[in-house]
Design an enzyme around this catalytic site. Structure first.
Site, PDB file in Angstrom:
ATOM      1  N   CYS A  16     -15.819  -4.612  15.792  1.00 53.18           N
ATOM      2  CA  CYS A  16     -16.548  -4.471  14.992  1.00 53.18           C
ATOM      3  C   CYS A  16     -16.018  -4.160  13.311  1.00 53.18           C
ATOM      4  O   CYS A  16     -16.138  -5.425  12.541  1.00 53.18           O
ATOM      5  CB  CYS A  16     -16.519  -2.526  14.287  1.00 53.18           C
ATOM      6  SG  CYS A  16     -17.920  -2.422  16.115  1.00 53.18           S
ATOM      7  N   ASP A 433      18.909  -3.644 -12.908  1.00 56.69           N
ATOM      8  CA  ASP A 433      18.855  -3.498 -14.231  1.00 56.69           C
ATOM      9  C   ASP A 433      19.966  -2.238 -13.906  1.00 56.69           C
ATOM     10  O   ASP A 433      19.856  -1.541 -14.423  1.00 56.69           O
ATOM     11  CB  ASP A 433      17.597  -4.000 -14.705  1.00 56.69           C
ATOM     12  CG  ASP A 433      17.493  -3.902 -16.159  1.00 56.69           C
ATOM     13  OD1 ASP A 433      18.455  -4.791 -16.816  1.00 56.69           O
ATOM     14  OD2 ASP A 433      16.868  -2.098 -16.830  1.00 56.69           O
TER      15      ASP A 433
END
Length: 749
Positions: A16, A433
């Protein structure tokens, strides 16, 4: 392009979901459509210039289902919707109990036929075919009517679903049984027993209904994380209106409202403190267990808990714009997305029902032609139709993704899509970083050295902090914060003067105070020899040094640096023990970068990298054949986050970085990386288990139902057993996915 999530109704199996996807994608202007069978939702990306929500809904309606746009993610569950869901569960329960009761009677009545022996305690009238017909009819056409209705809808759409298989299987058994009921003599004349299989049809319906009821309840638990998040929201807010504090519903709070919060209360919306101070428990939103001190000017997050003091704050984000609402929206989007591993299951599911129908027809033909026995042909055909279950395949991936992304949100990790969750377990190299990721992201006093060799001379800190609070320089802010953290009461300074590039000077408590660089001290003729040795040691550690002179004499130096977060070194060590390479990427000079790298245990450093070069550095690692994750918090990190295979943004960073990332670590703690990767590994292991069970179930079940073991062992699979196996296969997959709710990050390796 715009995004919209729809609540779907009418789905009964993974086929479905595939039908709805095809229907929505056929609408001109629809770019992306992902239907989540587990969540019963569709996530659609469309061009509003080419289509609209009504056209998309119409396409779903035409396909035989219903779609309703989800407007406000934080709106409380509608009473009508809740009643509808509860009514559906009650209806399923009634039908399952009724079918099981009738099915049990029919099975008992059919035991003499099954065994071929008379059973004294079972009266003969109980296995009368007319009685069995009367008992089976309401089971099939009342309790099981949805199977036939949905199968008819699918047939009109020229498609098929799980309901098609159930309807054909039970309908075949029922129709066949009508022949020996009405014309038993014909079977006797052919040398066949006039056996009926009403009990098989009734019990199959009962077991599938029971399985669907259990499946629905289990699927409901996969969205537990969303309900928990929504439940965090405060129900009311105490707003200052016309000088009076009044309690109003949360939905009535507007921007710039002044809100009063007392100890023990939840923060109703996001805002900024304008009066007072307190300690807030933000664990429910950020995953950070340590309470956070908040004072005037600090931001507060809605749904967090006020622990100690009272304060007032100005509402800056309300309704769907609050931080909590954004979390809920991101989690819902992630739960509605598809992992790449699911594509294989989708392809199989799309072809599954037609293939099973073909196998069933072939099974009937072979058994009827080879054995000449219509009964055996019927049993094997019905068995094949009933045991085939694409639902387990359809649920294998989305249920795990739903639980995994929800679990991530509980731990302060927002995962934007299933593809990110899947890819995270393959990460080999993590690029960090420095500023704001490994470090705090703001200058902090790390060293306080005096001429007397002690850091307890608070009167010097008082002079330094009192003077520096007149300056807007970031280093001055660090000095003021440090002085205040030591409990120093600051005074007013007279004759304040800022000397560009050198320092500041003025008078505090009648003393001449000068704070600045070593070069400036030398220009002023101030002797610095007494602290030169300490200066050399501090400078070597990568600190920026501020010299403090009082009445023309150097009295102290303060080493200022962007301090490493307390958990960074331990988190990086844990990542390395997990077999991951950790790299630091920074625009700082190489010497400072190496100092920080040594402090946290990183050996590979890319320093002096301009913002426009960061993405290129990530790409160079990818060219080495590595799956790379980038972790950052600044605007200049956004290109690198987008370039990486998996971008992770620190949630305390900029909106641009968060938007460019795949995963957001709300708390800013690097342990969030550890949790994200461990969660990805656990989720992928769970998905593989589910797919293995689903594939093995079908690969083994269909041939057995077709009678492949009969020539060897003389054994045929009863359609009743096939129905039970089919019904509980989906339940087992969902139950296995729910085990992820027990996930706990191992943060120490």
């Amino acid at each position: 392009m715009e995004n919209q999530t729809f609540k779907l109704r009418g789905m009964s199996c993974a086929a479905c979901a595939s039908n709805i996807e095809d229907a929505i994608r056929s609408v001109p202007g629809v770019d992306v459509c992902n239907v989540n069978f587990g969540a019963e939702q569709a996530a659609v990306t469309y061009n509003p210039r080419q289509t609209n929500l009504a056209e998309i809904q119409a396409a779903v309606d035409e396909a035989g289902y219903a779609a309703q746009p989800l407007e406000d993610v934080m709106a409380p569950e509608d009473d009508a919707e809740r009643r509808e869901r509860e009514a559906e569960n009650r209806k399923l329960t009634r039908k399952a109990v009724f079918s099981l009761a009738i099915g049990s009677i029919l099975v008992i009545g059919s035991l003499p036929m099954m065994t071929g022996l008379p059973i004294p305690f079972i009266p003969t009238w109980l296995h009368n075919p007319w009685l069995q017909l009367v008992l089976t009819t309401p089971v099939l056409f009342w309790a099981g009517n949805s199977f036939f209705i949905n199968a008819w809808k699918a047939l009109k759409r020229h498609s098929a679903s799980m309901d098609t298989l159930v309807a054909v299987g039970t309908g075949t058994a029922f129709l066949y049984s009508l022949l020996p009921t009405f014309h038993p003599q014909w079977f006797i004349n052919q040398g066949l027993n006039p056996d009926v299989y009403f009990e098989a049809a009734a019990v199959i319906v009962a077991l599938i209904l029971l399985g669907r009821l259990l499946e629905n309840r289990a699927k409901g638990q996969t969205s537990e994380a969303i309900r928990k998040l929504m439940g965090l929201q405060a129900k009311t807010a105490r707003v200052i209106r016309r000088g009076q504090a009044v309690d109003i519903p949360i939905a009535e709070v507007v921007l710039d409202d002044i809100i009063l919060v007392r100890p023990g209360e939840k923060i109703p919306v996001d805002g900024e403190i304008i009066d007072g101070a307190s300690t807030l428990d933000e664990a429910m939103v950020t995953g950070e267990s340590v309470p956070v001190q908040k004072t005037v000017g600090d931001e507060v997050i809605g749904a967090t808990l006020n622990k100690t003091g009272s304060f007032k704050f100005r509402a800056t984000r309300v309704g769907k714009d609050t931080f909590l609402a954004q979390i809920v929206k991101l989690v819902q989007q992630a739960q509605g997305s598809k992992a790449p591993i699911q594509k294989m299951a989708d392809r199989v599911t799309a072809w599954f029902v037609p293939v099973v129908m073909a196998i069933a027809i072939l099974t009937f033909i072979v058994w009827y032609n080879v054995m000449g026995n219509v009964t055996m042909a019927l049993i094997t055909t019905v068995g094949v139709l009933i045991i085939a279950c694409p639902c387990a395949l359809g649920l294998a991936t989305p249920t795990s993704i739903m639980v995994g992304t929800g679990k991530g949100a509980e731990n302060g990790i927002l995962i934007k899509g299933a593809d990110s969750l899947e890819l995270a377990h393959k990460i080999q190299t993590i690029v960090l970083d420095k500023t704001g990721t490994i470090t705090q992201g703001k200058p902090t006093v790390t060293d306080y050295l005096t001429v007397n060799g002690t850091a307890t001379e608070l009167h010097l800190l008082k002079l330094a902090g009192s003077l520096e609070r007149n300056s807007e320089h970031p280093l001055a802010e660090a000095v003021v914060n440090y002085a205040q953290s030591q409990g120093v009461a600051l005074e007013d300074a007279q004759g304040f003067e800022a000397v560009a590039g050198s320092g500041v000077q003025g008078t505090v408590a009648g003393q001449r105070v000068q704070i600045g660089t070593h070069r400036w001290m030398q220009e002023l003729g101030i002797d610095t020899d007494r602290l030169m040795q300490q200066w050399e040691r501090t400078e070597y550690l990568g600190r920026t040094v501020v010299w403090l002179a009082v009445d023309g004499q150097v009295e102290a130096i303060l080493g200022i640096a962007d301090a490493v977060k307390p958990s960074s070194a331990a988190a990086i060590a844990t990542l390395q023990r997990m077999g991951l390479e950790v790299v630091m990427l920074t625009g700082d000079n190489r010497r400072t970068a190496q100092v920080i790298a040594r402090e946290v245990g990183i050996t590979r450093v890319f320093a002096e990298v301009r913002p426009d070069q960061k993405a290129a550095q990530v790409e160079s690692l990818q060219r080495e054949g590595k799956v790379v994750a980038m972790v950052g918090d600044g605007i200049n990190d956004a290109p690198a986050l987008a370039q990486a295979d998996v971008g992770m943004a620190i949630g305390t960073g900029t909106d641009v970085a968060i938007a460019a990332s795949d995963i957001t670590l709300i708390s800013g703690d690097l342990y969030g990386i550890v949790t994200a990767i461990q969660l990805s590994r656990a989720t992928m292991a769970n998905i593989r288990q589910n797919l293995f069970f689903a594939f093995i179930y079908n690969v083994a079940g269909i041939p057995i139902a077709a009678g492949i073991l009969y020539p060897i062992f003389g054994w045929l699979l009863s359609p009743i057993i096939a129905g039970a196996a089919m019904a509980f296969s989906s339940v087992s997959v969902v139950t296995n996915a729910l085990r992820l709710r027990n996930f706990r990050p191992r943060l120490r390796g």
